[in-house]
Design a protein around this motif. Structure first.
Motif, PDB file in Angstrom:
ATOM      1  N   ILE A 109       0.829  -1.200   0.000  1.00  0.00           N
ATOM      2  CA  ILE A 109       0.000   0.000   0.000  1.00  0.00           C
ATOM      3  C   ILE A 109       0.868   1.256   0.000  1.00  0.00           C
ATOM      4  CG2 ILE A 109      -1.610   1.315   1.448  1.00  0.00           C
ATOM      5  CD1 ILE A 109      -2.925  -1.360   2.160  1.00  0.00           C
ATOM      6  N   GLU A 110       1.967   1.234   0.759  1.00  0.00           N
ATOM      7  CA  GLU A 110       2.870   2.378   0.738  1.00  0.00           C
ATOM      8  C   GLU A 110       3.573   2.489  -0.615  1.00  0.00           C
ATOM      9  OE1 GLU A 110       6.643   4.314   3.171  1.00  0.00           O
ATOM     10  OE2 GLU A 110       6.296   2.154   3.192  1.00  0.00           O
ATOM     11  N   ALA A 111       3.955   1.360  -1.197  1.00  0.00           N
ATOM     12  CA  ALA A 111       4.623   1.389  -2.502  1.00  0.00           C
ATOM     13  C   ALA A 111       3.712   1.961  -3.575  1.00  0.00           C
ATOM     14  CB  ALA A 111       5.057  -0.022  -2.887  1.00  0.00           C
ATOM     15  N   ARG A 112       2.427   1.664  -3.494  1.00  0.00           N
ATOM     16  CA  ARG A 112       1.490   2.140  -4.520  1.00  0.00           C
ATOM     17  C   ARG A 112       1.065   3.589  -4.302  1.00  0.00           C
ATOM     18  NH1 ARG A 112      -1.324   4.534  -7.191  1.00  0.00           N
ATOM     19  NH2 ARG A 112      -3.153   3.895  -8.424  1.00  0.00           N
ATOM     20  N   LEU A 113       0.833   3.987  -3.047  1.00  0.00           N
ATOM     21  CA  LEU A 113       0.241   5.295  -2.783  1.00  0.00           C
ATOM     22  C   LEU A 113       1.172   6.256  -2.061  1.00  0.00           C
ATOM     23  CD1 LEU A 113      -3.288   3.994  -1.788  1.00  0.00           C
ATOM     24  CD2 LEU A 113      -2.680   5.202  -3.881  1.00  0.00           C
TER      25      LEU A 113
END
Length: 594
Positions: A109-113
């Protein structure tokens, strides 16, 4: 029931084999890369067996048969949904998730957003889902042990599973449990296949229906002989015909004869002993289907049954892709193609397995109808062998089933502990191997305490709430994050909070209702029909209104998620910051995206 020495032997052998395989594999676990994702070297077939092993939990091994016994055709949606969820996962999530190079769900989730705040929110929901899923596994272990070994208190089963799982995970994390879970899938399949074939052969060779009557009969099952039933938890029984029964209440020393009126609902407190004469129709708890005619016909309660079925379908179809212990296994594949191939194999393995508890649940209605009185239908698979085959043969089959049930508790609990401990160690601690081990101890102890203090409920229903929570929190983020460039971190976080908050509210209402005896609407049991659309809608609307929250490198990330593996865009997020200095060279390749 007397002590079954065969069952005790089977439990010891399963525990010993689990320890041996875990110890043997843990010798190769040295870095956090090993503990979190088994160095990403697990091939698709072994990974599929390991996923199936951890996914086939107490709800699958015991709960599906219990739901079929109690609800009949309506209960078939549980195994269908548990299996079909992997179709959605394969189509929409598996390969892009692996290509992201993440190590945990919050990491993806951190990598995407690109939001640390959103990552912390995701971490909280991973912990809640993991604990909510772990508690019924430990309660199921206590139920199984006391059913087969009546002199053993329930806390022994929960404690035994906790100790074995924590020790294995402490030793080697994902590297240690991969082989264990693959072995335990085949053990569980064997433990249900052998009794199913043997009991079906006995049933067919007998040439007559079970002692409680034929399933095609419109009437309720009947007690084949004089039967004594002890009530271990407060129940409300629905009586379909005039029923004479001898009752000995808690603290009473003598039986008293009473006659329950037709269509009455009788409250029976814990500790009551009921004695029914042969030929008496079986009264059933209010949540069960009493008549066989209704049992065979789905949706017999009208609109509420239909809506509850749709809610269950939505929760299980979309909830699978949000379960942290399922997703973490796809990070162990070498590439996206292997992840998708793993999901295909899982569909085959699960489809094969779920035929068996469904069959045994139907047979249980003919041979162990007394479970409809106590409400402990999750024990159906454990009691069925000796009801069909009294004697040594039945004891041996019970031991085989008990070994498989214990493997179910161990494999699912292992996957949950690894996934939640990985998130806790990397998000709340510094992420080193000692931190992973401390997190494992914490994650193992808390669910054990809750399992011993909370009121037990049907295993499939408890796990179903976990699916609803996963579907209402992580499913929108994963589907929209992988397939929609317009997703923003405020939209994702608002959707997670709204969807998760609604499910947790339903869980609290359901728990309070279980203690107070309140009559609750179907939404309290299956809220996904409301919570999942609400979560998706809020995520999209808030994202459209917060375009500034879209990460600047969204195009590069989307290319990495969807580009074919041979093009080489996939980069694993670095695990070096999680390991010791001397392990950094071996740990990972990519740069960690800030």
């Amino acid at each position: 029931m007397q002590l079954n020495a065969w069952a005790l032997t089977g439990l010891v052998l399963v525990a010993a084999m689990t320890f041996y395989l875990g110890h043997r594999s843990s010798r190769f676990a040295n870095t956090t890369h090993d503990f979190l994702v088994a160095r990403r070297t697990v091939r698709s077939r072994r990974n599929a067996a390991a996923i199936s092993g951890e996914y086939l939990s107490a709800a699958s091994f015991l709960g599906v048969a219990g739901i079929v016994l109690k609800e009949g055709a309506n209960g078939l949606w549980y195994p269908i949904g548990f299996t079909a969820g992997y179709l959605a996962l394969m189509l929409f999530v598996a390969a892009p998730l692996r290509r992201s190079g993440a190590y945990t769900l919050p990491d993806f989730i951190e990598a995407r957003l690109g939001s640390v705040v959103l990552r912390r929110c995701a971490t909280g929901f991973v912990i809640v889902i993991g604990i909510l899923y772990l508690v019924p596994q430990l309660q199921g272990a206590g139920l199984a042990l006391t059913t087969v070994l009546p002199s053993v208190p329930p806390w022994v089963g929960a404690l035994a599973v906790t100790v074995i799982v924590v020790v294995n995970v402490l030793a080697g994390g994902m590297r240690a449990i991969t082989v264990v879970q693959a072995f335990q899938y085949w053990l569980k399949l064997f433990a249900l296949a052998v009794p199913a074939f043997v009991l079906c052969a006995v049933f067919v060779s007998g040439g007559h229906p079970g002692p409680a009557g034929a399933l095609g009969s419109p009437a309720p099952p009947q007690f084949a002989a004089d039967t004594t039933v002890k009530i271990d938890a407060d129940v409300n029984l629905r009586v379909n015909t005039v029923t004479p029964v001898a009752v000995r209440g808690p603290g009473e020393t003598a039986d008293r004869m009473v006659v329950w009126a037709k269509s009455a609902t009788e409250h029976v407190p814990k500790g009551t002993v009921l004695r029914f004469e042969a030929g008496t129709p079986v009264p059933a708890v209010t949540a069960a289907v009493a008549d066989n005619d209704d049992w065979l016909r789905p949706g017999n309660n009208g609109l509420s049954d239909l809506l509850q079925t749709y809610s269950l379908i939505l929760a299980t179809f979309l909830g699978t892709m949000g379960l942290p212990h399922v997703l973490v296994r796809f990070y162990t594949n070498p590439d996206g193609k292997a992840a998708r191939r793993t999901a295909v194999h899982v569909l085959l393995l699960l489809g094969l397995f779920y035929l068996l508890p469904t069959l045994l649940g139907a047979m249980s209605r003919m041979y162990v109808p007394q479970l409809l009185v106590t409400g402990q239908t999750d024990a159906a698979v454990l009691l069925l062998p000796q009801s069909v085959m009294p004697g040594v043969g039945g004891q041996i089959l019970t031991a085989v089933v008990m070994a498989g049930a214990f493997a179910a508790f161990l494999s699912t609990s292992s996957g949950l502990v690894v996934s939640v401990a990985g998130v806790v160690s990397t998000d709340l601690f510094k992420g080193r191997v000692p931190d992973f081990r401390w997190a494992t101890a914490l994650v193992g102890i808390l669910p054990a305490v809750l399992a011993l203090t909370m009121r037990p409920s049907d295993l499939s229903l408890s796990v179903g709430m976990s699916f609803a929570l996963a579907a209402s929190t992580f499913s929108p983020v994963l589907v929209l994050g992988i397939w929609w460039r317009g997703l923003t971190w405020p939209g994702a976080m608002t959707g997670m909070i709204v969807g998760g908050g609604l499910v947790l509210t339903a869980l609290v209402v359901n728990t309070v209702g279980g203690y107070t005896g309140w009559h609750l609407p179907w939404l309290a049991d299956q809220p996904a029909l409301v919570t999942v659309p609400a979560a998706f809608a809020v995520t999209v609307l808030v994202s459209l209104g917060t375009r500034a929250g879209r990460p600047a490198d969204v195009n590069a990330v989307m290319l990495r998620l969807h580009a074919p593996d041979p093009l080489g865009f996939m980069r694993d997020r670095a695990v070096a910051r999680f390991g010791q200095v001397e392990s950094r060279h071996r740990a990972g390749r990519g740069k960690h995206r800030k």
